[in-house]
Each structure stands twice: as structure tokens, then as C-alpha cells.
Design an enzyme around this catalytic site. Structure first.
Site, PDB file in Angstrom:
ATOM      1  N   CYS A   1       0.823  -1.064   0.030  1.00  0.00           N
ATOM      2  CA  CYS A   1      -0.049  -0.023   0.032  1.00  0.00           C
ATOM      3  C   CYS A   1       0.776   1.208   0.045  1.00  0.00           C
ATOM      4  O   CYS A   1       1.932   1.106   0.158  1.00  0.00           O
ATOM      5  CB  CYS A   1      -0.755   0.191   1.222  1.00  0.00           C
ATOM      6  SG  CYS A   1      -1.913  -1.432   1.453  1.00  0.00           S
TER       7      CYS A   1
HETATM    8  N1  GLN Z   1      -0.750  -7.333   3.119  1.00  0.00           N
HETATM    9  C1  GLN Z   1      -1.675  -6.194   2.964  1.00  0.00           C
HETATM   10  C2  GLN Z   1      -2.925  -6.358   2.834  1.00  0.00           C
HETATM   11  O1  GLN Z   1      -3.238  -7.245   1.977  1.00  0.00           O
HETATM   12  C3  GLN Z   1      -0.862  -5.603   1.846  1.00  0.00           C
HETATM   13  C4  GLN Z   1      -1.250  -4.018   1.785  1.00  0.00           C
HETATM   14  C5  GLN Z   1      -0.324  -3.288   2.343  1.00  0.00           C
HETATM   15  O2  GLN Z   1       0.586  -2.932   1.803  1.00  0.00           O
HETATM   16  N2  GLN Z   1      -0.900  -2.678   3.161  1.00  0.00           N
HETATM   17  O3  GLN Z   1      -3.610  -5.843   3.322  1.00  0.00           O
END
Ligand code: GLN
Length: 249
Positions: free
Chosen positions: A2
Site C-alpha cells: 500500500c
Molecule cells: N498485506 C497487506 C494487505 O493485503 C498489503 C497491503 C499493504 O501494503 N498494506 O492488506
């Protein structure tokens, strides 16, 4: 992965903060500059939390769709001002649900939280740490995602009385040990203090005399941005910035 940001300072509209800058969070949703190989676009949801004038708990708006396709955010952002904001656009990790509740910010009381990254070996690598949480917290996770569990781990430390910097530092250290290779850029605010760390992803800081902005990527080419080095944790108010290695908090 994100992109996320937090702002503390004089009230600004959400539009000025999230939509108008040349490399705004809106633009970062489809053309991020520095994803470090973790995905290409951030189209699996977005969220914004802000603190209304006069105090009280933050208000959130979260959706499981690209921020550019949401029919409400532009109008909402134009008429909403706040002096403390946390926002994120989401790129879901493969296998994780795309639902409103999986979009940051996660919240409790005055706290707002976001995670930029991924927990390696999910979910098995997190079983020992999750097992130490109250069962009720596991039953009421916002979503079955790594980010929601990270919030539960940070929140557990906040409830135990740790300060926000220590709660984030301890959580990152514990998760990194249990799940090596994870990317763990966390962002936490209560509307007065903001804590952010760089662990596997980009993080930039712009501090002005009475405001501070922490963001995955600078949202314009104005002077004043500086990159937070890998392994560092920043704790800031609108008027003061402190930065140290994670282990020193
Ligand atoms: N692992 C996080 C999710 O799927 C990835 C998104 C992020 O970078 N926060 O919510």
C-alpha cells in the site's frame, strides 16, 4: 503493498491533502513511484480517518474499490477539513480478502493505524504471536489479513500501557523475528502524535514549523521532504520530530 500517509498541523481539506498534490495519494493509487517490487498499483481499496474539530474519536471512510472509482470521496474531501489525518490506498497481498474492512485505517478509540507491506509465511508464521492475544481479539479482527493482525498486536501493547513508539517498535521487532523478510512499515496516530517506521518500504517525512507529514512517497517536488532510512522509527507531533533506530525506542 500500500501507500499511506499521516498529517498533523493546521486544518487542511482532505482534498488538499489526498487529491490535489501532483503526486497525491490518489495518483499513487495508479502510478506509485517506489513500490520496491511489491505490486504495481494500489487498487484494492482505500481509507481515510480524520479527527473532527472539537475532539473526540476519529471518523473513517473506507472502501474496497480503487479510490479513483469511488463516487463519494471527491465531494467528501472537498468539504472535510481536519488537523489530523491518516489515509491509505491498498494493494491486497495475494490470497487476502478485498473488503471494506481490510482497508486501513484500522481504529480503536482515538487510534488510527495502517500497514504498508506484507508478513511472510502468512498465516503460519504468525500463529505463535497470535496465540498470545486474547481470543476475543482474534474473533473480532477487521479482516483475515496480515495488516489486521498487526493492528491487533499493536493495539494489545497500547492497551497494556505502552506508548505508541514502543508499541510499534516492539511489534515490528517481534514480527520480523517470527517472519523474516517481512515488510513492516507501520503508521499510528492518536491525532496528536504520529509514529511511523521504515522496514522494507519507502517512507518520507516533511516537517514544517507547525506541521508534519509522513508518507510512503513525497506527494510533490517541493523542498523539505527527506527519506526516513531503513530501520528508523519516527515519533512526531506537529511541532517536534524525533527519529531513532527501532531498537532505541
Ligand atoms: N498485506 C497487506 C494487505 O493485503 C498489503 C497491503 C499493504 O501494503 N498494506 O492488506
Amino acid at each position: 503493498m500500500c501507500r499511506h500517509l499521516a498529517y498533523l498541523g493546521p486544518p487542511v481539506t482532505l482534498r488538499e491533502l489526498l487529491l490535489d498534490p501532483p503526486h497525491s495519494l490518489l495518483r499513487q493509487s495508479w502510478a506509485p513511484r517506489d513500490m520496491r517490487g511489491g505490486g504495481t498499483v494500489n487498487a484494492d481499496g482505500f481509507g481515510v480517518g480524520w479527527y473532527p474539530d472539537g475532539g473526540g474519536a476519529p471518523v473513517r471512510y473506507r472502501r474496497a474499490q480503487p479510490i479513483w472509482s469511488d463516487p463519494t470521496i471527491a465531494g467528501l474531501a472537498a468539504v472535510t477539513s481536519a488537523g489530523a489525518v491518516l489515509a491509505a490506498v491498498r494493494s491486497a497481498t495475494v490470497g487476502m480478502p478485498v473488503v471494506d474492512a481490510a482497508a486501513a485505517p484500522f481504529a480503536e478509540g482515538r487510534w488510527l493505524f495502517s500497514h504498508n507491506g506484507v508478513v511472510r509465511g502468512w498465516p503460519d508464521s504468525m500463529v505463535p504471536l497470535a496465540a498470545a492475544l486474547p481470543v476475543r481479539d482474534l474473533l473480532t479482527l477487521d479482516a483475515s489479513t496480515d495488516s489486521a493482525l498487526l493492528w491487533a498486536l499493536v493495539r494489545d501493547r497500547l492497551r497494556a500501557g505502552l506508548g505508541p513508539a514502543r508499541a510499534v517498535a516492539e511489534t515490528v521487532t517481534a514480527v520480523a523475528a517470527a517472519a523474516p523478510g517481512s515488510r513492516l512499515n507501520l503508521l499510528l496516530t492518536d491525532g496528536h502524535t504520529v509514529v511511523a517506521n521504515a522496514a522494507g518500504h519507502a517512507l518520507s517525512l516533511r516537517a514544517a514549523p507547525v506541521s508534519v507529514l509522513l508518507a510512503s512517497e513525497p506527494h510533490d517536488d517541493e523542498p523539505g521532504w527527506r527519506e526516513v532510512p531503513e530501520g528508523q522509527l519516527v515519533a512526531a507531533t506537529a511541532t517536534e520530530v524525533r527519529q531513532r533506530p527501532l531498537a532505541a525506542w
